[in-house]
Design an enzyme around this catalytic site. Structure first.
Site, PDB file in Angstrom:
ATOM      1  N   ASP A  63     107.472  18.187  21.013  1.00  0.00           N
ATOM      2  CA  ASP A  63     108.178  16.936  20.779  1.00  0.00           C
ATOM      3  C   ASP A  63     107.156  15.818  20.978  1.00  0.00           C
ATOM      4  O   ASP A  63     106.144  16.012  21.664  1.00  0.00           O
ATOM      5  CB  ASP A  63     109.318  16.798  21.795  1.00  0.00           C
ATOM      6  CG  ASP A  63     109.930  15.413  21.799  1.00  0.00           C
ATOM      7  OD1 ASP A  63     110.264  14.915  20.719  1.00  0.00           O
ATOM      8  OD2 ASP A  63     110.041  14.829  22.893  1.00  0.00           O
ATOM      9  N   LYS A  64     107.392  14.667  20.381  1.00  0.00           N
ATOM     10  CA  LYS A  64     106.437  13.565  20.540  1.00  0.00           C
ATOM     11  C   LYS A  64     106.732  12.727  21.775  1.00  0.00           C
ATOM     12  O   LYS A  64     105.982  12.727  22.754  1.00  0.00           O
ATOM     13  CB  LYS A  64     106.432  12.659  19.303  1.00  0.00           C
ATOM     14  CG  LYS A  64     105.451  11.476  19.432  1.00  0.00           C
ATOM     15  CD  LYS A  64     105.536  10.543  18.252  1.00  0.00           C
ATOM     16  CE  LYS A  64     106.788   9.687  18.292  1.00  0.00           C
ATOM     17  NZ  LYS A  64     106.772   8.683  19.381  1.00  0.00           N
ATOM     18  N   THR A  65     107.868  12.021  21.725  1.00  0.00           N
ATOM     19  CA  THR A  65     108.167  11.039  22.765  1.00  0.00           C
ATOM     20  C   THR A  65     108.392  11.701  24.120  1.00  0.00           C
ATOM     21  O   THR A  65     109.277  12.539  24.271  1.00  0.00           O
ATOM     22  CB  THR A  65     109.413  10.212  22.375  1.00  0.00           C
ATOM     23  OG1 THR A  65     109.210   9.674  21.070  1.00  0.00           O
ATOM     24  CG2 THR A  65     109.649   9.090  23.370  1.00  0.00           C
ATOM     25  N   ASP A  79     111.526  17.411  25.937  1.00  0.00           N
ATOM     26  CA  ASP A  79     112.087  16.887  27.184  1.00  0.00           C
ATOM     27  C   ASP A  79     113.411  16.168  27.001  1.00  0.00           C
ATOM     28  O   ASP A  79     113.932  15.603  27.951  1.00  0.00           O
ATOM     29  CB  ASP A  79     111.095  15.916  27.845  1.00  0.00           C
ATOM     30  CG  ASP A  79     111.020  14.584  27.115  1.00  0.00           C
ATOM     31  OD1 ASP A  79     111.229  14.566  25.876  1.00  0.00           O
ATOM     32  OD2 ASP A  79     110.762  13.565  27.776  1.00  0.00           O
ATOM     33  N   LYS A  82     116.264  19.755  13.788  1.00  0.00           N
ATOM     34  CA  LYS A  82     115.156  20.294  14.596  1.00  0.00           C
ATOM     35  C   LYS A  82     115.249  21.810  14.716  1.00  0.00           C
ATOM     36  O   LYS A  82     114.243  22.517  14.593  1.00  0.00           O
ATOM     37  CB  LYS A  82     115.150  19.648  15.980  1.00  0.00           C
ATOM     38  CG  LYS A  82     114.557  18.243  15.980  1.00  0.00           C
ATOM     39  CD  LYS A  82     114.256  17.768  17.386  1.00  0.00           C
ATOM     40  CE  LYS A  82     113.486  16.448  17.358  1.00  0.00           C
ATOM     41  NZ  LYS A  82     113.059  16.011  18.685  1.00  0.00           N
ATOM     42  N   ASP A 125     115.971  17.621  21.789  1.00  0.00           N
ATOM     43  CA  ASP A 125     115.163  18.841  21.701  1.00  0.00           C
ATOM     44  C   ASP A 125     115.954  20.100  22.054  1.00  0.00           C
ATOM     45  O   ASP A 125     115.473  21.210  21.838  1.00  0.00           O
ATOM     46  CB  ASP A 125     113.957  18.751  22.645  1.00  0.00           C
ATOM     47  CG  ASP A 125     113.100  17.530  22.378  1.00  0.00           C
ATOM     48  OD1 ASP A 125     112.847  17.251  21.193  1.00  0.00           O
ATOM     49  OD2 ASP A 125     112.717  16.848  23.343  1.00  0.00           O
ATOM     50  N   THR A 129     109.537  15.399  15.658  1.00  0.00           N
ATOM     51  CA  THR A 129     110.003  14.154  16.276  1.00  0.00           C
ATOM     52  C   THR A 129     111.089  13.484  15.448  1.00  0.00           C
ATOM     53  O   THR A 129     111.141  13.636  14.222  1.00  0.00           O
ATOM     54  CB  THR A 129     108.828  13.171  16.464  1.00  0.00           C
ATOM     55  OG1 THR A 129     109.316  11.956  17.037  1.00  0.00           O
ATOM     56  CG2 THR A 129     108.168  12.844  15.129  1.00  0.00           C
ATOM     57  N   GLY A 130     111.941  12.757  16.132  1.00  0.00           N
ATOM     58  CA  GLY A 130     112.954  11.956  15.464  1.00  0.00           C
ATOM     59  C   GLY A 130     112.422  10.595  15.081  1.00  0.00           C
ATOM     60  O   GLY A 130     113.111   9.812  14.423  1.00  0.00           O
TER      61      GLY A 130
END
Length: 721
Positions: free
Chosen positions: A416-418, A613, A594, A617, A566-567
């Site tokens: 995941d990115k954020t 996190d 996802k 996700d 990522t969203g």
């Protein structure tokens, strides 16, 4: 206050409208379940939204009682307690059994412990251990035989039954050796081994309950006369209007009919920056309202809501997870076949050669003792225990051992990115002067003003100044400009930090090559006005973790593909992917998409780990071959994950993979030793070298078997990474 980035705003609106279209048309889920079921005749939600109301929470628990992960949790907990209790009782009784066994008394010189009737006491204590301690294995054997899949339980049951029956015959007058101490210690070791194993797989996911808890238990219902009444959120119906105050969560999916605000949807969509909302915009249940009060008309309730669909995805992904057969069980199956076959052949062979029944029985029993799975029973659980200890020291918490073991064969890791690859916090990446005011002064004035605001972009500006060690000045007369920024005084200067739309409305928007290039990467641009003069601009972006680059490089050096899911919008995703050198990335992906993306990657023939996190996700974590959660993330992500990283450090994924490979290697070594020594010991026990004067007695067979157990235990302790 709200800042906006033209491109980001358009992308986000596109993703929301796309999601709204999907949910309105009741699209198929990734698992192909068909249309979502609606209750047109009853507006009561199937999944109650009042998560903190005791009756509703109980209903929720009952509803999800069929959820495999939840059932698995209570099942493992009960089994762990049962194995523990039986182990404690059996271990206490084993002490006198060992001390009363003739072989042990002779070896230790404890002959003074002999007394009239000692063998009868030994028989009674051993009977209790056999029945009470051996019950799980005897019952397990019945279950395995019913399924025609004999495994560990069958092997253990055969071993303890042969030892008990033969030893009981000796007590009753049959000539031979007593194996009661072998019986007792085997049961003890198998009980503690299964107890360790149950504890290692306990704590199955409570993700569904955690997801439901995101929704508020009450809502502010706006009545027809304009009054506001607090009601249980579970009682809301379509077309009800609710007031959502600043800082509160939206009780259910709906549409804003009054008010403007910014909405924090990071928990749901993964979007790192707050999203501007105005009348006519959709809002998602559980998202957090920003600064303005809004009135929302409820459009979806219960099973129709976005969060409910995420819950369904988590449930289905968890339920569909394949189960790998345990290596020790497979080894036990072969040992069971070998033990019964060679034991029977040994008895019949010696009888055919003219030997007495007692001799043949002694040879057969020795074979059975040699194949007693003391070592096999501890081969995996001991490594698991050592591995769990090492992982805890390294900040890796293993919730699903099978998923952890699968980690050795991972071919792709999807981050995941954020909050995972990035810190989930904004900071200033560039300061651009558009006048004679230098860059340091531009940042100092803007940060001094923004220090008065709690907005994430404002805090990012302040963070950027602190990182550059710029001293802030005192600001006063602070005032938010609804949806467009803030203004106030810093010293003698009138300072405003505003969005691009603010400048466009006033014809002040600058054409600047650097700013255009920064905007194309998805960074948020805000402008600084001092005394009614545009003096500069700030570019802000979610900060990439310093550890992320190292983690990506190490994973790629291990031959693992590294991807990002990522969203967030595609410009931001592309920038992060390029900065880190990722193999692939997927942007503007909502939770229901996802899990589909993970399935797509798996369809390429890759074994996939997902690292995330957030709530957004959760379905992907459940769908992946190994779900890895950042420990500082949401409870939902943690409850859905197989492995939890206590620290916010992507490099721990590398440590997890290395430990998984070392653990599996050690398990294989132990299994090879636990079964391999039989290749030599079983023929000797059967008496193949009898003509050469070499005969393995039952007592010596027991010693060899015990020696193999010690070797397996020492080897497990040598696990390191």
């Amino acid at each position: 206050m709200v800042y906006e980035n033209g491109d980001k705003e358009m992308e986000h609106e596109h993703s929301i409208s796309h999601h709204q279209k999907d949910t309105d048309n009741h699209t198929k889920t990734p698992q192909g379940r068909g249309e979502h079921e609606h209750h047109s005749n009853n507006d009561q939600p199937r999944i109650m939204t009042g998560a903190h109301d005791s009756m509703q929470h109980e209903q929720m628990k009952q509803e999800h009682s069929g959820h495999e992960g939840h059932k698995g949790a209570s099942h493992h907990e009960r089994m762990a307690r049962d194995f523990r209790n039986r182990f404690v009782v059996s271990m206490i009784l084993t002490i006198p059994v060992v001390l009363l066994s003739p072989l042990i008394r002779e070896i230790l010189g404890l002959t003074f412990l002999s007394f009239p009737g000692d063998l009868l006491v030994l028989f009674i204590l051993s009977t209790i251990i056999y029945i009470y301690g051996g019950y799980p294995f005897l019952k397990g054997m019945v279950d395995e035989l019913r399924k025609r899949l004999p495994g560990m339980m069958t092997l253990v049951s055969v071993a303890i039954t042969v030892a008990y029956t033969y030893s009981s015959g000796v007590v009753l007058g049959l000539e031979g050796a007593l194996f009661f101490w072998e019986l007792a210690t085997l049961i003890d070791i198998m009980l503690v081994g299964h107890w360790i194993e149950m504890r290692s797989v306990m704590g199955a996911s409570r993700a569904l309950e955690e997801l439901v808890k995101l929704l508020p238990s009450t809502a502010h219902l706006v009545m027809d006369d304009g009054t506001v009444v607090e009601v249980p959120a579970a009682g809301l119906k379509r077309h009800d209007r609710v007031l959502v105050k600043p800082g509160e969560r939206v009780p259910s999916d709906g549409t804003i009919v009054e008010g403007r605000t910014n909405m924090n949807e990071a928990m749901i969509t993964g979007e790192s920056s707050p999203v501007d909302k105005q009348p006519g915009d959709p809002v998602i249940g559980s998202s957090i309202n920003g600064e303005g009060s809004i009135t929302v008309e409820i459009t979806k309730i219960g099973s129709e809501t976005y969060l409910a669909q995420v819950i369904d995805l988590v449930r289905e992904a968890q339920a569909s997870r394949s189960r790998t057969q345990d290596l020790a069980s497979r080894a036990a199956f072969f040992l069971t076949v070998i033990s019964l076959s060679i034991g029977s052949l040994t008895l019949m062979g010696w009888l055919a050669l003219g030997q007495e029944l007692q001799f043949g029985m002694e040879r057969a029993v020795t074979v059975m003792v040699i194949t007693c799975p003391h070592a096999l029973g501890l081969a995996v659980p001991l490594v698991v225990a050592v591995s769990t200890s090492i992982s805890a020291q390294k900040g890796l918490l293993i919730r699903d051992r099978a998923a952890f073991e699968r980690g050795r064969g991972l071919q792709a890791v999807v981050f995941d990115k954020t909050g995972t690859l990035t810190e989930g916090k904004f900071s200033v990446t560039e300061v651009v002067s558009l006048s004679d005011v230098n860059e340091t002064t531009v940042l100092q004035l803007s940060a001094s003003l923004e220090a008065q605001s709690e907005h994430s972009i404002a805090q990012g500006v302040v963070r950027g100044a602190k990182e550059r060690k710029i001293e802030l000045q005192q600001a006063h007369d602070f005032r938010a400009i609804t949806g467009q920024g803030a203004t106030g005084k810093v010293g003698a200067h009138e300072v405003s930090v505003v969005s691009p739309s603010y400048l466009k409305e006033r014809g002040m928007y600058p054409e600047h090559e650097i700013l255009s290039a920064l905007a194309e990467t998805g960074q948020t641009i805000v402008y600084v006005i001092v005394d009614n003069r545009l003096v500069g601009a700030l570019a802000l972006a979610d900060v990439i973790r310093a550890e992320s680059r190292e983690a990506v490089a190490q994973l790629k050096s291990m031959g693992i593909k590294v991807m990002m899911l990522t969203g967030d919008n595609r410009h931001v995703a592309k920038w992060v992917a390029q900065e880190l050198g990722l193999d692939d990335y997927f942007a503007e992906v909502l939770p229901h998409e996802k899990s589909m993306k993970i399935q797509e990657i798996q369809a390429r023939g890759l074994t996939v780990a997902m690292v995330g996190d957030g709530v957004n996700d959760a379905p992907a974590l459940a769908q992946a071959d190994a779900g890895i959660a950042i420990g500082a993330g949401t409870d939902v992500a943690i409850e859905t994950a197989d492995i939890i990283l206590v620290r916010d450090d992507p490099r721990d994924v590398v440590s997890m993979l290395g430990l998984s490979r070392a653990t599996y290697s050690k398990m294989i070594q132990n299994l090879i030793w636990a079964t391999g020594y039989n290749a030599v010991a079983i023929p000797l026990a059967a008496g193949v070298l009898y003509s050469a004067g070499i005969l393995l007695s039952p007592a010596m067979g027991a010693v060899l078997m015990s020696l193999s157990t010690v070797i397996v235990a020492i080897n497990a302790k040598l696990l390191s990474y």
